[in-house]
Write a protein that holds these residues in place. Structure first.
Motif, short mmCIF file in Angstrom:
data_model
loop_
_atom_site.label_atom_id
_atom_site.label_comp_id
_atom_site.label_asym_id
_atom_site.label_seq_id
_atom_site.Cartn_x
_atom_site.Cartn_y
_atom_site.Cartn_z
N SER A 21 0.43 -0.98 -0.29
CA SER A 21 -0.18 -0.09 -0.04
C SER A 21 0.81 1.72 -0.16
CB SER A 21 -0.33 -0.28 1.18
OG SER A 21 -1.58 1.31 1.53
N GLY A 22 0.54 2.16 -0.80
CA GLY A 22 1.54 3.50 -0.80
C GLY A 22 2.48 3.59 -1.73
N ARG A 23 2.27 2.48 -1.99
CA ARG A 23 3.50 2.17 -3.31
C ARG A 23 2.90 1.98 -5.13
NH1 ARG A 23 8.35 0.87 -0.80
NH2 ARG A 23 9.16 1.94 -3.62
N VAL A 24 4.01 2.19 -5.71
CA VAL A 24 3.87 2.00 -7.60
C VAL A 24 4.48 1.52 -8.00
CG1 VAL A 24 1.73 4.03 -7.08
CG2 VAL A 24 4.04 3.60 -8.00
N MET A 25 3.84 0.65 -9.02
CA MET A 25 5.09 0.07 -10.19
C MET A 25 4.74 0.76 -11.33
SD MET A 25 5.98 -4.20 -9.27
CE MET A 25 7.86 -4.50 -8.49
N VAL A 87 -0.62 8.29 -1.31
CA VAL A 87 0.72 8.77 -2.20
C VAL A 87 0.26 10.13 -2.79
CG1 VAL A 87 1.20 8.19 -5.01
CG2 VAL A 87 0.25 6.11 -3.14
N ARG A 88 1.13 10.78 -2.67
CA ARG A 88 1.77 12.34 -2.71
C ARG A 88 2.06 12.49 -4.44
NH1 ARG A 88 4.46 15.78 -1.59
NH2 ARG A 88 6.62 14.68 -0.70
N PHE A 89 1.19 13.28 -5.27
CA PHE A 89 1.05 14.13 -6.31
C PHE A 89 1.44 15.38 -7.13
CE2 PHE A 89 -1.43 10.48 -9.35
CZ PHE A 89 -1.77 10.13 -7.88
N ASP A 90 2.72 15.03 -7.64
CA ASP A 90 2.79 16.40 -8.36
C ASP A 90 2.54 17.21 -8.99
OD1 ASP A 90 4.22 18.44 -8.44
OD2 ASP A 90 6.53 17.86 -8.82
N GLY A 91 1.43 17.81 -9.16
CA GLY A 91 0.27 17.81 -11.01
C GLY A 91 -0.10 16.11 -11.13
N ARG A 92 0.64 16.38 -12.19
CA ARG A 92 -0.20 14.06 -12.73
C ARG A 92 0.79 13.51 -12.57
NH1 ARG A 92 -0.07 16.27 -18.67
NH2 ARG A 92 -0.94 18.29 -18.27
N LYS A 93 2.17 13.87 -12.08
CA LYS A 93 3.47 12.64 -12.06
C LYS A 93 2.78 12.36 -9.84
CE LYS A 93 8.09 12.65 -12.27
NZ LYS A 93 8.94 13.53 -13.26
N ILE A 94 3.59 11.05 -9.73
CA ILE A 94 3.13 10.04 -9.22
C ILE A 94 4.42 10.19 -7.91
CG2 ILE A 94 2.98 8.47 -7.57
CD1 ILE A 94 1.06 7.31 -9.56
N VAL A 95 4.86 11.46 -6.70
CA VAL A 95 6.24 11.57 -6.55
C VAL A 95 6.36 9.89 -5.50
CG1 VAL A 95 7.60 12.44 -4.62
CG2 VAL A 95 5.56 13.88 -5.68
N ASP A 96 7.00 9.40 -5.66
CA ASP A 96 7.67 8.16 -5.32
C ASP A 96 7.88 8.37 -3.48
OD1 ASP A 96 7.72 6.25 -6.92
OD2 ASP A 96 9.36 6.87 -7.61
N ALA A 97 7.61 7.43 -2.69
CA ALA A 97 7.62 7.27 -1.19
C ALA A 97 9.10 7.78 -0.99
CB ALA A 97 7.16 6.30 -0.88
#
Length: 112
Positions: A21-25, A87-97
């Motif tokens: 949870s909270g991570r993406v691939m 999960v935090r976003f910088d605009g449309r871009k995901i900010v990795d934890a």
DNA sequence: GGGGTGACAATTC
DNA sequence: GGAATTGCCACCC
């Protein structure tokens, strides 16, 4: 159902289910982790075919953006589910934890 | 078998 | 960062 698809789907589901949870691939990362490099474009199909719920929303593009059109409902749904997990976003871009985003924010500024 | 299609990726300008 | 280009490969006409 072809034998290939059966095996491929199972491995992909296994990998996606293991994303914390909270991570993406990325699609490519998932494919590689499943043992099928270069099959990034097949991953979406495997997600759609899953017989039971998967954290499909933790799978994003290699550039860390959501794969759907920004105007679509699917986009908003995925973004919301991710934000829900911190999960935090910088605009449309995901900010990795674990990523240090200070430089990008200095260069591009907050995109919200 | 041929041709179009993706919830993609890497490279280049 | 964005747009265009090329590679990719099972799937479905």
């Amino acid at each position: 159902m072809s034998r290939f698809k059966q095996q491929f789907d199972r491995r992909v589901w296994q990998v996606v289910a293991a994303i914390p949870s909270g991570r993406v691939m990325g699609y490519g990362e998932v494919a590689r982790a499943a043992g099928f490099p270069r099959y990034s474009r097949m991953v979406s199909g495997a997600l759609s075919r899953s017989p039971e719920p998967l954290p499909w929303y933790r799978v994003v593009r290699s550039d860390r953006t959501i794969a759907f059109d920004v105007d679509s409902d699917a986009y908003r749904e995925q973004a919301q589910l991710l934000k829900q997990e911190g999960v935090r976003f910088d605009g449309r871009k995901i900010v990795d934890a674990d990523a240090d985003d200070s430089l990008d924010r200095l260069l591009w500024g907050p995109q919200d």
